[in-house]
Design a protein around this motif. Structure first.
Motif, PDB file in Angstrom:
ATOM      1  N   PRO A   1       0.750  -1.117  -0.138  1.00 19.12           N
ATOM      2  CA  PRO A   1       0.091   0.036   0.093  1.00 19.12           C
ATOM      3  C   PRO A   1       0.798   1.150   0.018  1.00 19.12           C
ATOM      4  CG  PRO A   1      -0.163  -1.243   2.263  1.00 19.12           C
ATOM      5  CD  PRO A   1       0.347  -2.179   1.167  1.00 19.12           C
ATOM      6  N   ILE A   2       2.067   1.175   0.666  1.00 17.30           N
ATOM      7  CA  ILE A   2       2.881   2.522   0.735  1.00 17.30           C
ATOM      8  C   ILE A   2       3.264   2.764  -0.817  1.00 17.30           C
ATOM      9  CG2 ILE A   2       5.097   1.725   1.031  1.00 17.30           C
ATOM     10  CD1 ILE A   2       5.417   3.907   3.040  1.00 17.30           C
ATOM     11  N   SER A   3       3.629   1.841  -1.683  1.00 17.26           N
ATOM     12  CA  SER A   3       4.152   1.819  -3.058  1.00 17.26           C
ATOM     13  C   SER A   3       2.794   2.630  -3.737  1.00 17.26           C
ATOM     14  CB  SER A   3       4.514   0.683  -3.450  1.00 17.26           C
ATOM     15  OG  SER A   3       5.546  -0.013  -3.084  1.00 17.26           O
ATOM     16  N   GLU A   4       1.741   2.249  -3.458  1.00 16.12           N
ATOM     17  CA  GLU A   4       0.481   2.745  -4.115  1.00 16.12           C
ATOM     18  C   GLU A   4       0.152   4.057  -3.804  1.00 16.12           C
ATOM     19  OE1 GLU A   4      -2.142   1.890  -7.152  1.00 16.12           O
ATOM     20  OE2 GLU A   4      -0.515   0.778  -6.618  1.00 16.12           O
ATOM     21  N   LEU A   5       0.543   4.327  -2.513  1.00 17.06           N
ATOM     22  CA  LEU A   5       0.395   5.707  -2.189  1.00 17.06           C
ATOM     23  C   LEU A   5       1.210   6.669  -2.782  1.00 17.06           C
ATOM     24  CD1 LEU A   5      -0.639   7.771  -0.098  1.00 17.06           C
ATOM     25  CD2 LEU A   5       0.625   7.110   1.694  1.00 17.06           C
ATOM     26  N   GLN A   6       2.504   5.988  -2.685  1.00 21.71           N
ATOM     27  CA  GLN A   6       3.480   7.118  -3.613  1.00 21.71           C
ATOM     28  C   GLN A   6       3.059   7.369  -4.985  1.00 21.71           C
ATOM     29  OE1 GLN A   6       7.969   7.549  -3.994  1.00 21.71           O
ATOM     30  NE2 GLN A   6       7.683   5.392  -3.975  1.00 21.71           N
ATOM     31  N   ALA A   7       2.378   6.348  -5.466  1.00 21.62           N
ATOM     32  CA  ALA A   7       1.955   6.305  -7.042  1.00 21.62           C
ATOM     33  C   ALA A   7       0.845   7.419  -7.083  1.00 21.62           C
ATOM     34  CB  ALA A   7       1.432   4.781  -7.377  1.00 21.62           C
ATOM     35  N   CYS A   8      -0.138   7.523  -6.042  1.00 23.42           N
ATOM     36  CA  CYS A   8      -0.971   8.409  -6.131  1.00 23.42           C
ATOM     37  C   CYS A   8      -0.433   9.824  -5.588  1.00 23.42           C
ATOM     38  CB  CYS A   8      -2.105   8.196  -4.835  1.00 23.42           C
ATOM     39  SG  CYS A   8      -3.159   6.538  -5.081  1.00 23.42           S
ATOM     40  N   LEU A   9       0.621   9.891  -4.846  1.00 22.74           N
ATOM     41  CA  LEU A   9       1.192  11.303  -4.759  1.00 22.74           C
ATOM     42  C   LEU A   9       1.832  11.844  -6.034  1.00 22.74           C
ATOM     43  CD1 LEU A   9       2.543  10.844  -0.993  1.00 22.74           C
ATOM     44  CD2 LEU A   9       0.365  11.794  -1.697  1.00 22.74           C
ATOM     45  N   HIS A  10       2.438  10.802  -6.716  1.00 24.13           N
ATOM     46  CA  HIS A  10       3.223  11.179  -7.814  1.00 24.13           C
ATOM     47  C   HIS A  10       2.053  11.768  -9.103  1.00 24.13           C
ATOM     48  CE1 HIS A  10       5.567  10.819 -11.467  1.00 24.13           C
ATOM     49  NE2 HIS A  10       4.763  10.233 -12.231  1.00 24.13           N
ATOM     50  N   SER A  11       1.060  10.920  -9.016  1.00 24.99           N
ATOM     51  CA  SER A  11      -0.205  11.500  -9.940  1.00 24.99           C
ATOM     52  C   SER A  11      -0.533  12.805  -9.656  1.00 24.99           C
ATOM     53  CB  SER A  11      -1.194  10.558 -10.054  1.00 24.99           C
ATOM     54  OG  SER A  11      -0.867   9.109 -10.430  1.00 24.99           O
ATOM     55  N   LEU A  12      -0.745  13.067  -8.460  1.00 27.10           N
ATOM     56  CA  LEU A  12      -1.204  14.405  -7.808  1.00 27.10           C
ATOM     57  C   LEU A  12       0.033  15.473  -8.279  1.00 27.10           C
ATOM     58  CD1 LEU A  12      -2.862  13.413  -4.561  1.00 27.10           C
ATOM     59  CD2 LEU A  12      -3.806  14.396  -6.295  1.00 27.10           C
ATOM     60  N   ALA A  13       1.116  15.194  -8.155  1.00 29.44           N
ATOM     61  CA  ALA A  13       2.386  15.999  -8.558  1.00 29.44           C
ATOM     62  C   ALA A  13       2.390  16.181  -9.985  1.00 29.44           C
ATOM     63  CB  ALA A  13       3.605  15.493  -7.890  1.00 29.44           C
ATOM     64  N   GLU A  14       2.195  14.988 -10.783  1.00 27.58           N
ATOM     65  CA  GLU A  14       2.519  15.207 -12.075  1.00 27.58           C
ATOM     66  C   GLU A  14       1.046  14.761 -12.897  1.00 27.58           C
ATOM     67  OE1 GLU A  14       5.124  16.111 -13.560  1.00 27.58           O
ATOM     68  OE2 GLU A  14       6.463  16.098 -11.921  1.00 27.58           O
ATOM     69  N   PRO A  15       0.146  15.333 -13.012  1.00 30.72           N
ATOM     70  CA  PRO A  15      -1.165  14.849 -13.540  1.00 30.72           C
ATOM     71  C   PRO A  15      -0.956  14.568 -14.853  1.00 30.72           C
ATOM     72  CG  PRO A  15      -1.242  17.121 -12.622  1.00 30.72           C
ATOM     73  CD  PRO A  15       0.113  16.619 -12.262  1.00 30.72           C
ATOM     74  N   ASP A  16      -0.275  15.358 -15.731  1.00 34.43           N
ATOM     75  CA  ASP A  16      -0.267  15.186 -17.216  1.00 34.43           C
ATOM     76  C   ASP A  16       0.410  13.738 -17.455  1.00 34.43           C
ATOM     77  OD1 ASP A  16      -0.908  17.904 -17.619  1.00 34.43           O
ATOM     78  OD2 ASP A  16       1.020  18.583 -17.980  1.00 34.43           O
ATOM     79  N   HIS A  17       1.143  12.971 -16.749  1.00 37.84           N
ATOM     80  CA  HIS A  17       1.379  11.736 -16.900  1.00 37.84           C
ATOM     81  C   HIS A  17       0.457  10.852 -16.786  1.00 37.84           C
ATOM     82  CE1 HIS A  17       6.044  12.744 -16.062  1.00 37.84           C
ATOM     83  NE2 HIS A  17       5.537  13.531 -16.919  1.00 37.84           N
TER      84      HIS A  17
END
Length: 373
Positions: free
Chosen positions: A39-55
């Motif tokens: 789950p912490i990997s998936e949390l990081q993926a969510c945080l990355h998406s929020l920081a880089e939404p164009d990806h």
């Protein structure tokens, strides 16, 4: 995007060529592989998406909803810590030790209790971006801060707070992760957890029937066995080798990580392959995307597409409109069809052709996926 470090940190990376990340399997065995959710990997993926939404075009509506609901103070902290997960994912937010398939609170607690030097080096590598030896954050803090300031003011400020008071930095980071879980991640994890567990179960079932290199390669179209099964090549823009001998490897599926593939191999931690789960079919390889772009690059086929995008047309009518012979039109239509860009339907004595607009639009999304993967 793939992130990795070799054991010898002085390795020079040549970014002028497209080179692979190589997972060296010599001396490794199937028992070194652990497959499961994190789950912490998936949390990081969510945080990355929020920081880089164009990806992350597939998640735009979810990202907009979450961003609008975040408390102002939490949004400020997420912006402050964004260098940890924006470009190069922080090793702290991937599984640090076995077992997998634990609660997110357990994984956050591992971050909270990691030895201070290991914590600082892992955070420093992500903040600076990888060209500065992260051990220098402890031994040469002024040089580390200067290297981060050269990247951006925000990275420099984050680096300074890390070196000035590592435990205060850790405390705020842990609280930020816990608040993110409470605000949005717990609900999202409840929605996707079963899908990730199913994917892990399917991958685990393949372990018994596939050689190690083929098993690891099976999780991504960007990976393939090489060197007669003694390695796995990930087709990315790093020239790095990650040795597996004497270490464990975690294969961790991700929903919000799409389209990125993350490979990490820092000394002192298990190797991690955090791979995207296909939501609507497996994403194409870079060679498939290149072939579709090549098909469309031909001026005659591109001209045919302009006629076919608004209405269904027969081969004879296309030949008349474009001043080509019917055999020429047929050959071009066959190329478009082979690339999945053309639909044809018979009506009486005639066959009508039309561009598949949805597939045509998807090429842009697929191109972005293979670029940022």
């Amino acid at each position: 995007m793939v992130s990795a470090i070799v054991t010898a940190r002085a390795t020079t990376v040549d970014y002028s060529r497209r080179m692979p990340v190589l997972l060296d399997l010599r001396g490794a065995k199937s028992s070194d592989v652990t497959i499961g959710t994190s789950p912490i990997s998936e949390l990081q993926a969510c945080l990355h998406s929020l920081a880089e939404p164009d990806h992350h075009l597939d998640s735009q509506s979810w990202l907009m909803k979450i961003d609008a609901s975040l408390p102002r103070e939490l949004r400020h902290r997420l912006t402050r810590f964004a260098p940890l997960w924006a470009r190069r994912r922080c090793r702290l937010l991937l599984p640090l030790s076995p077992p997998l398939d634990v609660e997110v609170e357990t994984e956050i607690d591992r971050v909270a209790h990691l030895p201070e030097q290991a914590f600082v080096e892992a955070a420093a590598y992500a903040i600076q971006g990888g060209s500065f030896d992260p051990r220098g954050a402890v031994t040469r803090p002024d040089e580390f801060i200067a290297a981060c300031e050269a990247r951006s003011f925000s990275r420099g400020e984050l680096a300074r707070s890390l070196t000035d008071d590592p435990e205060a930095f850790r405390g705020i980071l842990v609280r930020t992760l816990e608040d993110s879980v409470e605000e949005f991640f717990a609900k999202e994890w409840g929605r996707i957890q079963s899908r990730l567990r199913d994917e892990a179960d399917q991958t685990r079932s393949r372990l018994h029937g596939l050689p190690l290199a083929e098993l690891i390669s099976s999780v991504s179209p960007a990976a393939r066995p090489v060197q007669d099964g003694r390695g796995v090549r990930f087709d990315k823009l790093q020239n790095l080798t990650v040795p597996l001998r004497g270490n464990h490897i975690f294969l961790v599926p991700s929903v919000h990580g799409r389209p990125h593939l993350i490979v990490r191999g820092e000394p002192g931690f298990p190797v991690v392959v955090n791979y995207p789960v296909a939501w609507r079919g497996q994403p194409p390889s870079i060679d498939e995307v290149r072939r579709r772009l090549t098909v469309l690059s031909d001026p005659a086929r591109l001209n045919l597409c302009r006629h076919l995008v608004n209405e269904a047309i027969t081969t004879s009518d296309l030949a008349r409109r474009t001043n080509m012979t019917r055999p020429q039109v047929s050959r071009h239509l066959a190329q478009l069809r082979s690339a999945g860009l053309l639909t044809s339907e018979r009506s009486g004595r005639y066959v009508y052709h039309r561009v598949d607009v949805q597939h045509l639009m998807q090429i842009g999304v697929e191109l972005l996926r293979v670029i940022v993967r």
